[in-house]
Design a protein around this motif. Structure first.
Motif, PDB file in Angstrom:
ATOM      1  N   GLN A  96       0.883  12.263  -6.404  1.00  0.00           N
ATOM      2  CA  GLN A  96       2.110  12.953  -6.809  1.00  0.00           C
ATOM      3  C   GLN A  96       2.119  13.137  -8.328  1.00  0.00           C
ATOM      4  N   GLY A 102       1.331   5.182   0.128  1.00  0.00           N
ATOM      5  CA  GLY A 102       0.591   6.370   0.567  1.00  0.00           C
ATOM      6  C   GLY A 102      -0.403   5.998   1.661  1.00  0.00           C
ATOM      7  N   SER A 128      -0.743   7.001   4.700  1.00  0.00           N
ATOM      8  CA  SER A 128      -1.237   8.120   5.505  1.00  0.00           C
ATOM      9  C   SER A 128      -1.476   7.681   6.954  1.00  0.00           C
ATOM     10  N   GLU A 165       4.730   5.020   3.769  1.00  0.00           N
ATOM     11  CA  GLU A 165       4.318   6.409   3.949  1.00  0.00           C
ATOM     12  C   GLU A 165       5.581   7.255   4.142  1.00  0.00           C
ATOM     13  N   VAL A 166       5.637   8.398   3.417  1.00  0.00           N
ATOM     14  CA  VAL A 166       6.849   9.224   3.436  1.00  0.00           C
ATOM     15  C   VAL A 166       6.826  10.260   4.568  1.00  0.00           C
ATOM     16  N   ASP A 214      10.034   6.312   1.026  1.00  0.00           N
ATOM     17  CA  ASP A 214       9.645   7.101  -0.138  1.00  0.00           C
ATOM     18  C   ASP A 214       9.373   6.138  -1.291  1.00  0.00           C
ATOM     19  N   ALA A 215       8.136   6.146  -1.774  1.00  0.00           N
ATOM     20  CA  ALA A 215       7.730   5.190  -2.812  1.00  0.00           C
ATOM     21  C   ALA A 215       8.472   5.402  -4.132  1.00  0.00           C
ATOM     22  N   TYR A 220       0.859  -1.185   0.000  1.00  0.00           N
ATOM     23  CA  TYR A 220       0.000   0.000   0.000  1.00  0.00           C
ATOM     24  C   TYR A 220       0.894   1.233   0.000  1.00  0.00           C
ATOM     25  N   THR A 260      -7.927   4.165   5.150  1.00  0.00           N
ATOM     26  CA  THR A 260      -8.240   3.081   4.206  1.00  0.00           C
ATOM     27  C   THR A 260      -7.515   1.791   4.556  1.00  0.00           C
ATOM     28  N   ASP A 304      -2.030   5.356  -3.630  1.00  0.00           N
ATOM     29  CA  ASP A 304      -2.768   6.616  -3.479  1.00  0.00           C
ATOM     30  C   ASP A 304      -1.793   7.663  -2.936  1.00  0.00           C
ATOM     31  N   VAL A 305      -0.845   8.084  -3.792  1.00  0.00           N
ATOM     32  CA  VAL A 305       0.173   9.026  -3.309  1.00  0.00           C
ATOM     33  C   VAL A 305      -0.041  10.460  -3.778  1.00  0.00           C
TER      34      VAL A 305
HETATM   35  C1  LIG Z   1      -4.147  11.140  -0.438  1.00  0.00           C
HETATM   36  S1  LIG Z   1      -3.135  10.710   0.891  1.00  0.00           S
HETATM   37  C2  LIG Z   1      -3.484   8.995   1.139  1.00  0.00           C
HETATM   38  C3  LIG Z   1      -4.757   8.702   1.867  1.00  0.00           C
HETATM   39  C4  LIG Z   1      -4.849   7.230   2.236  1.00  0.00           C
HETATM   40  N1  LIG Z   1      -4.565   6.407   1.076  1.00  0.00           N
HETATM   41  C5  LIG Z   1      -6.203   6.834   2.779  1.00  0.00           C
HETATM   42  O1  LIG Z   1      -7.122   6.620   1.973  1.00  0.00           O
HETATM   43  O2  LIG Z   1      -6.353   6.690   3.994  1.00  0.00           O
HETATM   44  C6  LIG Z   1      -1.560  10.601   0.097  1.00  0.00           C
HETATM   45  C7  LIG Z   1      -0.450  10.105   1.035  1.00  0.00           C
HETATM   46  O3  LIG Z   1       0.666   9.763   0.235  1.00  0.00           O
HETATM   47  C8  LIG Z   1       1.821  10.129   0.929  1.00  0.00           C
HETATM   48  N2  LIG Z   1       2.916  10.230  -0.050  1.00  0.00           N
HETATM   49  C9  LIG Z   1       3.133  11.206  -0.963  1.00  0.00           C
HETATM   50  N3  LIG Z   1       4.252  10.965  -1.668  1.00  0.00           N
HETATM   51  C10 LIG Z   1       4.750   9.800  -1.203  1.00  0.00           C
HETATM   52  C11 LIG Z   1       5.885   9.020  -1.528  1.00  0.00           C
HETATM   53  N4  LIG Z   1       6.733   9.401  -2.473  1.00  0.00           N
HETATM   54  N5  LIG Z   1       6.099   7.879  -0.844  1.00  0.00           N
HETATM   55  C12 LIG Z   1       5.251   7.475   0.138  1.00  0.00           C
HETATM   56  N6  LIG Z   1       4.163   8.178   0.502  1.00  0.00           N
HETATM   57  C13 LIG Z   1       3.896   9.316  -0.165  1.00  0.00           C
HETATM   58  C14 LIG Z   1       1.440  11.455   1.577  1.00  0.00           C
HETATM   59  O4  LIG Z   1       2.300  11.789   2.639  1.00  0.00           O
HETATM   60  C15 LIG Z   1       0.006  11.177   2.019  1.00  0.00           C
HETATM   61  O5  LIG Z   1      -0.028  10.660   3.330  1.00  0.00           O
END
Ligand SMILES: C[S@@+](CC[C@H](N)C(=O)[O-])C[C@H]1O[C@@H](n2cnc3c(N)ncnc32)[C@H](O)[C@@H]1O
Length: 233
Positions: free
Chosen positions: A157, A85, A87, A108-109, A133-134, A83, A91, A154-155
């Motif tokens: 980016q 992202g 957060s 999660e980053v 970091d994904a 999974y 989810t 779901d990141v």
């Molecule tokens: C839209 S939120 C996710 C919500 C989560 N999926 C949920 O439904 O509960 C996006 C998440 O991706 C993380 N994120 C962004 N870039 C990332 C990366 N390169 N690697 C890991 N996590 C990342 C952000 O910090 C954020 O917590």
């Protein structure tokens, strides 16, 4: 939020997922694997001696996808899921109910989010929270010690397709599925969103993925589409 009593029916194609209400006015739930414990402020419901957590499609794109009834059976109880992202755990906690005999590696980053994730899901033995970091899938190879049956991303980016491909190439079993929440960067017009979705599709296809389903979830999450793609052998 109190405990409520509502009649629930199993959502046949997804493990441990239930619904109430009519087809056009469904509410989703997952069977709670941690009795009495909420992860965010979700409602708890009892039915036939079991406890369920209400799953809000406005807070979870995966819930939105399920309400819009994808054609494929994507999950089994014992699936391994990567999974991206994760957060603070909304989810992923419902996925943890679904994959009650599996494992979810949550990447999660953001340090603050991972702290909340650990706090919110510490009783859930099937979630492995990983600060990472994904963009660099190899950096968490020691923690994600196996290939996985499913990648959920779901990141939100700009290089979201590239991130999905790298992780699938590293961890996803052949012939298995990526569930990819695409956030269109252009929030001002439907045409621009459609263009972004087309671009993301093309990037996946040119990297050897077959798009098997595309579900527009604008009704629940503005400017989001979910692509379900199969990693071809
Ligand atoms: C839209 S939120 C996710 C919500 C989560 N999926 C949920 O439904 O509960 C996006 C998440 O991706 C993380 N994120 C962004 N870039 C990332 C990366 N390169 N690697 C890991 N996590 C990342 C952000 O910090 C954020 O917590």
């Amino acid at each position: 939020m109190g405990l409520s009593k509502i009649e629930l029916r199993p959502y046949s194609t997804f493990p441990n997922v239930y619904y109430s209400g009519s087809q056009n006015n469904m509410k989703l739930y997952t069977r709670n694997i941690c009795k009495g414990i909420r992860v965010y402020d979700e409602n708890l419901t009892f039915f036939n001696g079991k406890e369920y957590r209400e799953w809000d499609p406005f807070r979870s794109k995966l819930a939105a996808l399920l309400l819009l009834k994808p054609k494929l059976d994507l999950f089994l109880k014992n699936h391994l899921c990567l999974y991206l992202g994760a957060s603070s755990g909304t989810t992923i906690s419902h996925l943890s109910d679904m994959l009650s005999e599996g494992i979810i590696f949550g990447i999660e980053v953001a340090e603050r989010s991972i702290r909340q994730l650990i706090q919110n899901t510490s009783q859930r033995d099937n979630i492995i929270p990983i600060l990472g970091d994904a963009n660099y899938p190899e950096s968490y190879a020691r923690s994600v010690f196996t290939e996985v049956d499913i990648v959920y991303q779901d990141v939100a980016q700009p290089n979201q397709a590239e991130i999905a491909i790298k992780n699938c190439n590293y961890y996803l079993k052949d012939d298995s599925y990526l569930i990819f929440a695409v956030k269109s960067q252009s929030i001002d017009s439907i045409e621009k969103s459609e263009r972004v979705y087309q671009e993301e599709r093309k990037i996946l296809e040119s990297s050897g993925f077959e798009i098997v389903e595309s579900v527009n979830i604008h009704k629940f999450a503005a400017n989001h589409l979910i692509l379900i793609a199969r990693k071809k052998i």
